[in-house]
Design an enzyme around this catalytic site. Sequence first.
Site, PDB file in Angstrom:
ATOM      1  N   HIS A  97      -2.794   2.231  -6.184  1.00 36.30           N
ATOM      2  CA  HIS A  97      -3.327   1.013  -5.580  1.00 36.30           C
ATOM      3  C   HIS A  97      -3.552  -0.069  -6.632  1.00 36.30           C
ATOM      4  O   HIS A  97      -3.537  -1.266  -6.317  1.00 36.30           O
ATOM      5  CB  HIS A  97      -4.628   1.318  -4.835  1.00 36.30           C
ATOM      6  CG  HIS A  97      -4.927   0.329  -3.755  1.00 36.30           C
ATOM      7  ND1 HIS A  97      -4.128   0.170  -2.634  1.00 36.30           N
ATOM      8  CD2 HIS A  97      -5.938  -0.572  -3.622  1.00 36.30           C
ATOM      9  CE1 HIS A  97      -4.644  -0.765  -1.862  1.00 36.30           C
ATOM     10  NE2 HIS A  97      -5.740  -1.237  -2.436  1.00 36.30           N
TER      11      HIS A  97
ATOM     12  N   LYS B 172      -2.442  -2.713   7.765  1.00 36.39           N
ATOM     13  CA  LYS B 172      -3.692  -2.362   8.440  1.00 36.39           C
ATOM     14  C   LYS B 172      -3.901  -3.243   9.663  1.00 36.39           C
ATOM     15  O   LYS B 172      -3.574  -4.425   9.666  1.00 36.39           O
ATOM     16  CB  LYS B 172      -4.873  -2.545   7.480  1.00 36.39           C
ATOM     17  CG  LYS B 172      -4.962  -1.486   6.401  1.00 36.39           C
ATOM     18  CD  LYS B 172      -6.232  -1.675   5.584  1.00 36.39           C
ATOM     19  CE  LYS B 172      -6.390  -0.573   4.540  1.00 36.39           C
ATOM     20  NZ  LYS B 172      -7.620  -0.762   3.734  1.00 36.39           N
TER      21      LYS B 172
ATOM     22  N   ARG C 200      -0.823  -2.514  -6.710  1.00 35.08           N
ATOM     23  CA  ARG C 200      -0.944  -3.581  -5.699  1.00 35.08           C
ATOM     24  C   ARG C 200      -1.897  -4.668  -6.201  1.00 35.08           C
ATOM     25  O   ARG C 200      -1.621  -5.859  -6.058  1.00 35.08           O
ATOM     26  CB  ARG C 200      -1.431  -2.964  -4.390  1.00 35.08           C
ATOM     27  CG  ARG C 200      -1.764  -3.956  -3.284  1.00 35.08           C
ATOM     28  CD  ARG C 200      -2.067  -3.166  -2.007  1.00 35.08           C
ATOM     29  NE  ARG C 200      -2.864  -3.922  -1.053  1.00 35.08           N
ATOM     30  CZ  ARG C 200      -2.362  -4.746  -0.150  1.00 35.08           C
ATOM     31  NH1 ARG C 200      -1.060  -4.957  -0.109  1.00 35.08           N
ATOM     32  NH2 ARG C 200      -3.152  -5.364   0.707  1.00 35.08           N
TER      33      ARG C 200
ATOM     34  N   HIS D 169      -3.887  -9.552   3.787  1.00 39.13           N
ATOM     35  CA  HIS D 169      -5.341  -9.567   3.965  1.00 39.13           C
ATOM     36  C   HIS D 169      -5.701 -10.430   5.173  1.00 39.13           C
ATOM     37  O   HIS D 169      -5.217 -11.550   5.316  1.00 39.13           O
ATOM     38  CB  HIS D 169      -6.033 -10.131   2.730  1.00 39.13           C
ATOM     39  CG  HIS D 169      -6.058  -9.189   1.585  1.00 39.13           C
ATOM     40  ND1 HIS D 169      -6.251  -9.597   0.268  1.00 39.13           N
ATOM     41  CD2 HIS D 169      -5.927  -7.837   1.526  1.00 39.13           C
ATOM     42  CE1 HIS D 169      -6.229  -8.553  -0.533  1.00 39.13           C
ATOM     43  NE2 HIS D 169      -6.035  -7.469   0.204  1.00 39.13           N
TER      44      HIS D 169
ATOM     45  N   TYR E   1      -9.597 -11.371  -6.416  1.00 40.33           N
ATOM     46  CA  TYR E   1      -8.641 -11.386  -7.517  1.00 40.33           C
ATOM     47  C   TYR E   1      -8.881 -12.579  -8.436  1.00 40.33           C
ATOM     48  O   TYR E   1      -8.526 -12.544  -9.614  1.00 40.33           O
ATOM     49  CB  TYR E   1      -7.211 -11.419  -6.971  1.00 40.33           C
ATOM     50  CG  TYR E   1      -6.849 -10.181  -6.210  1.00 40.33           C
ATOM     51  CD1 TYR E   1      -6.460  -9.027  -6.877  1.00 40.33           C
ATOM     52  CD2 TYR E   1      -6.924 -10.147  -4.828  1.00 40.33           C
ATOM     53  CE1 TYR E   1      -6.149  -7.878  -6.178  1.00 40.33           C
ATOM     54  CE2 TYR E   1      -6.618  -9.002  -4.124  1.00 40.33           C
ATOM     55  CZ  TYR E   1      -6.238  -7.873  -4.796  1.00 40.33           C
ATOM     56  OH  TYR E   1      -5.938  -6.728  -4.107  1.00 40.33           O
TER      57      TYR E   1
ATOM     58  N   ARG F 126       0.863  -1.177   0.000  1.00 43.30           N
ATOM     59  CA  ARG F 126       0.000   0.000   0.000  1.00 43.30           C
ATOM     60  C   ARG F 126       0.907   1.236   0.000  1.00 43.30           C
ATOM     61  O   ARG F 126       2.069   1.171   0.416  1.00 43.30           O
ATOM     62  CB  ARG F 126      -0.897   0.023   1.237  1.00 43.30           C
ATOM     63  CG  ARG F 126      -1.803  -1.197   1.379  1.00 43.30           C
ATOM     64  CD  ARG F 126      -2.581  -1.122   2.689  1.00 43.30           C
ATOM     65  NE  ARG F 126      -3.498  -2.252   2.834  1.00 43.30           N
ATOM     66  CZ  ARG F 126      -3.208  -3.376   3.466  1.00 43.30           C
ATOM     67  NH1 ARG F 126      -2.002  -3.539   4.004  1.00 43.30           N
ATOM     68  NH2 ARG F 126      -4.099  -4.348   3.558  1.00 43.30           N
TER      69      ARG F 126
END
Length: 313
Positions: free
Chosen positions: A259, A191, A262, A285, A294, A168
């Site tokens: 982004h 995150k 990514r 994730h 994806y 990110r």
Amino acid sequence: MASPLAQSPVSAREALQLWLGHLAQERRASPRTVEAYAHAGQRYLGFMERHRGETLSLQDMGGITAGEIRAFLAHLRQGDHPLSPRSMSQALSAIRTFHRFLDRRHDTPNPYLAIVRGPRVKPSAPRPITEDQARGLLAEPGLDPDREDWEAARDAAVLTLLYGCGLRISEAMSLTRADAPLPATLRITGKGSKTRIVPVLPAVQTAIEAYLAQLPFALSPGDALFRAKRGGPLSPRHVQATVQALRGRLGLPASATPHALRHSFATHLLGAGADLRSIQELLGHASLSTTQRYTDVDAESLLSAYASAHPHA
């Protein structure tokens, strides 16, 4: 003299202004966020005042019913410029934040808001760019004659890092001088303070070294690795603006954002045979379902290629 945020509002409009001041001054929200919340709040109060035929007081805000809030959401779906479900969801989120402020700061709770459900928003699929488009973005900074060599090297290094490691923007901007030269693997905190190990390709290491070789500023180990034109830390907004300019020169769609690099990192790995669980770990994730988006993207590109290439398609 008392702070404006400490005043007790009488009208709902006064309360709205205090809330916006709270967002800007205490929460340090960006001007764009404050502007979006102001628009949502003004639209909300305007509708309620027309609906009731009177100016709303602070006390009235606690009595706005679930039916009235649903009527407001229905109003957003109508007219010449109806909002999409995603925009409606964002407007409802702003309204909830406003009411929470009224509850905590001005003892005016609204018990009805909790039973109002927003529109169902279908998660948008990631929109990666192709491998050729990614290579073009990474090479383009070095072709700009109006940019100093070290700035071009910096931009190329940042974009190579985003695409080569699937980072990110915030994660890339968090690197310090002590992190370079980059080792074979990086420990990244993303995150939710979730830590992951990311392999570093030789191409990424080379791009960072080329940038550092031309960097005109001396950095301490704790300084941000990427620097702006005048020597301060590089901001995510600069990276976004740079990619916007590059995609304009390359004729890429608006979906080609930092982004998207990514997303492309993940999609291209998936297309090359990497398993979904490994990609989940590389991206950081928390949920596999997030990474599974994806799969849909790759399936779409596969079907598209099949349809265009198969002689009987």
